[in-house]
Enzyme design. Structure first.
Site, PDB file in Angstrom:
ATOM      1  N   THR A 174      -3.699   0.143   8.606  1.00  0.00           N
ATOM      2  CA  THR A 174      -4.471   1.504   8.083  1.00  0.00           C
ATOM      3  C   THR A 174      -3.602   2.522   8.899  1.00  0.00           C
ATOM      4  O   THR A 174      -3.225   3.698   7.984  1.00  0.00           O
ATOM      5  CB  THR A 174      -5.799   1.438   8.475  1.00  0.00           C
TER       6      THR A 174
ATOM      7  N   GLN B 105      -7.359  -0.009   1.957  1.00  0.00           N
ATOM      8  CA  GLN B 105      -7.088   0.984   3.146  1.00  0.00           C
ATOM      9  C   GLN B 105      -5.550   1.516   2.569  1.00  0.00           C
ATOM     10  O   GLN B 105      -4.841   0.829   2.534  1.00  0.00           O
ATOM     11  CB  GLN B 105      -7.062   0.539   4.507  1.00  0.00           C
TER      12      GLN B 105
ATOM     13  N   GLN C 251      -9.432   4.773  -0.817  1.00  0.00           N
ATOM     14  CA  GLN C 251     -10.191   4.262   0.134  1.00  0.00           C
ATOM     15  C   GLN C 251      -9.261   5.019   1.351  1.00  0.00           C
ATOM     16  O   GLN C 251      -8.128   4.639   1.383  1.00  0.00           O
ATOM     17  CB  GLN C 251     -10.399   2.832   0.300  1.00  0.00           C
ATOM     18  N   ASP C 252      -9.897   5.673   2.358  1.00  0.00           N
ATOM     19  CA  ASP C 252      -9.048   6.277   3.575  1.00  0.00           C
ATOM     20  C   ASP C 252      -8.075   7.240   3.362  1.00  0.00           C
ATOM     21  O   ASP C 252      -7.100   7.085   3.780  1.00  0.00           O
ATOM     22  CB  ASP C 252      -8.536   4.963   4.258  1.00  0.00           C
TER      23      ASP C 252
ATOM     24  N   ASP D 246     -15.037   5.766   2.367  1.00  0.00           N
ATOM     25  CA  ASP D 246     -14.625   6.329   3.733  1.00  0.00           C
ATOM     26  C   ASP D 246     -13.434   7.288   3.710  1.00  0.00           C
ATOM     27  O   ASP D 246     -12.352   7.234   4.514  1.00  0.00           O
ATOM     28  CB  ASP D 246     -14.317   5.025   4.903  1.00  0.00           C
TER      29      ASP D 246
ATOM     30  N   ARG E   1     -20.934   6.553   6.506  1.00  0.00           N
ATOM     31  CA  ARG E   1     -21.532   5.525   7.251  1.00  0.00           C
ATOM     32  C   ARG E   1     -20.733   5.331   8.643  1.00  0.00           C
ATOM     33  O   ARG E   1     -19.689   5.943   8.750  1.00  0.00           O
ATOM     34  CB  ARG E   1     -21.255   4.082   6.477  1.00  0.00           C
TER      35      ARG E   1
ATOM     36  N   TRP F  13     -18.648   3.956  11.352  1.00  0.00           N
ATOM     37  CA  TRP F  13     -17.748   3.138  11.531  1.00  0.00           C
ATOM     38  C   TRP F  13     -17.565   2.850  13.075  1.00  0.00           C
ATOM     39  O   TRP F  13     -17.449   1.479  13.363  1.00  0.00           O
ATOM     40  CB  TRP F  13     -16.199   3.735  11.486  1.00  0.00           C
TER      41      TRP F  13
END
Length: 521
Positions: A289, A319, A341-342, A363, A427, A429
């Site tokens: 990531t 990611q 995502q990310d 996220d 959420r 992590w």
């Protein structure tokens, strides 16, 4: 933990009074070690030295933590990379850079008397330590890390002690050693962390900016790629003054990285949607990531304006970061971040985003910086089948880290392709995840529960999720989660803790840009 922190602050207050009234020797009265997370380590270190003042207690703690970081870096450097699989090797390369950066940050703490700066840099070191491990988790290779993890267990304890002791000492040291004039001043300009020259740069149209270097794909500039221009900076700049790179309109297919030693760099495009930096690195192709970012910056004092950063890997690749920043005291203005995502990795340090757009699915605003997104638009895209969308995933691992993601006076809406996917504000992590939405327009796409668990009951009692005076179809709090860590904020005094002025100490560094910002609520 909250009771412990309150008690520790009370202990400091009592100690100050005792010293002032009785003229006591601080070395015999200061008992912070007995209330540190790992008191046995602190007591052992104090016993080996002859500290005389609270400041010396802090310096001793920081020095010992630096020694642990140097040990960690030595262990990583000594590893035989050739024996590792390609994915494990990728994670180890991250660790090597991260522990090198930790040594760099801790050396800064020893040379500073500003407690807020020290807490920020310690928080960054703790994030580096965690990120090293995350690289192995990304590839389900945690077993590779186990032997190494045992050797580094002490480092985690020293870091936690340093964070707690520096925070406890702050009230005692602030009057005599803290830099004065760091408090917020109400103003319609950006906070003061940038100079008058930077104000002009951010207020001047891109085409009229006097840049040190120009990047243009058609050959009309000094270089055709951003990476080439950045590589040339050390040879061209004098001292550590602001260095400006103008990137003309175009689509730049490259992965850009600005190292920690390159401070005060400014990158200006020709407009959001006109100057685009694009890539597609992702977890599925073997990138961690951390390493998947299309554009990554570590050097402090970074400024970006009028650009788009994107990662086109798509939701199925998991990611895939568009922009990663570990730049302390950085400002990003009028930029777009597009991914799935990310998308936006607010990695570490104090960061301010204004008039930006962020697109993503899961996220997609994440990390462990002290980050404020103000007057931004957040667009939620269509995720993979069966997935829910989560806007934030903040990763604070220690209650004394001064980090969190604050989204202020911004809008949250569905992108044109969203469809009917469930969408949540965030959420947790990590265990002490901290996110606040303040005075935002939350569209009806937000699920009535508001927030999504990470796994079972993990972090639900230790996180801090706040909502204050939001509006729109998704802002109603009547059906929100009933977690101990969720707060419907009704007090303006409580909400003020998360403003640019208080949370980022923004009045001391952002006004120098000359651009608009809101210091309070």
């Amino acid at each position: 933990m909250a009771k412990f922190i309150n008690f520790l602050h009370g202990l400091v207050t009592i100690f100050i009074s005792f010293v002032v009234v009785h003229g006591a020797n601080p070395s015999t009265t200061f008992s912070v070690c007995s209330h540190a997370p790992y008191p046995e380590i602190c007591t052992f270190l104090v016993g080996k030295t002859s500290v005389e003042t609270p400041l010396e207690v802090r310096q001793m703690t920081l020095g010992s933590t630096l020694a642990q970081a140097e040990h960690a870096h030595k262990l990583v450097s000594a590893m035989d990379f050739n024996s590792l699989s390609p994915r494990a090797k990728s994670a180890w390369v991250d660790c090597l850079e991260l522990y090198e950066d930790s040594v760099y940050q801790l050396n800064h703490t020893l040379g500073s008397t500003n407690s807020q700066d020290i807490q920020t840099w310690l928080s960054a070191v703790s994030t580096n330590h965690e990120t090293c491990q995350n690289g192995f988790h990304d590839f389900n290779l945690s077993s590779y890390f186990q032997t190494f993890k045992a050797s580094l267990s002490g480092f985690s304890k020293y870091l936690s002690n340093s964070l707690a002791i520096n925070k406890a000492l702050t009230p005692l040291l602030i009057s005599s050693t803290q830099v004065k004039g760091r408090k917020l001043m109400e103003t319609n300009n950006f906070p003061k962390w940038l100079s008058k020259g930077d104000r002009k740069l951010l207020a001047t149209p891109s085409g009229a900016t006097s840049a040190n270097l120009v990047v243009a794909q058609d050959g009309s500039g000094n270089y055709k790629t951003i990476s080439e221009a950045i590589a040339a900076v050390p040879k061209l700049r004098k001292g550590n003054s602001r260095f400006v790179i103008h990137v003309k309109a175009g689509v730049y297919k490259e992965n850009v990285e600005i190292k920690k030693t390159m401070h005060n760099l400014m990158v200006i495009g020709d407009g959001m949607g006109s100057t685009i930096v694009t890539g597609s690195k992702n977890a599925q192709d073997g990138s961690t990531t951390f390493r998947s970012a299309t554009f990554a910056v570590s050097g402090s004092g970074f400024i970006a304006r009028d650009m788009t950063f994107e990662n086109t890997a798509g939701p199925a690749k998991h990611q895939a970061v568009a922009f990663r920043s570990g730049s302390d005291l950085s400002v990003v203005y009028g930029c777009a971040f597009k991914g799935y995502q990310d998308t936006l990795y607010v990695y570490s340090g104090r960061q301010f985003y204004r008039n930006c757009q962020v697109y993503g699915t899961q996220d997609f605003v994440f990390g462990n910086a002290a980050a404020v997104l103000q007057s931004c638009n957040i667009y939620v895209r269509k995720p993979m089948g069966g997935q829910s969308n989560t806007i934030t995933a903040q990763s604070r691992t220690d209650p004394n880290q001064n980090t969190g993601i604050i989204i202020h006076n911004s809008g949250v809406a569905g992108a044109s392709d969203l469809g009917g996917a469930q969408t949540f504000l965030g959420r947790p992590w990590k265990q002490y995840s901290r996110v606040v939405f303040m005075k935002c327009a939350l569209g009806s796409l937000i699920n009535s529960k508001g927030w999504l668990p990470w796994s079972g009951s993990f972090a639900l009692n230790t996180l801090y999720y706040g909502e204050y005076m939001n509006t729109g179809g998704g802002a109603g709090t009547g059906g929100r989660v009933n977690w101990a860590g969720h707060h419907v904020i009704t007090s303006a005094a409580e909400a003020m803790k998360f403003t640019v002025g208080d949370f980022l100490d923004g009045g001391s560094w952002i006004p120098g840009t000359g651009l608009p910002y809101t210091s309070g609520l």
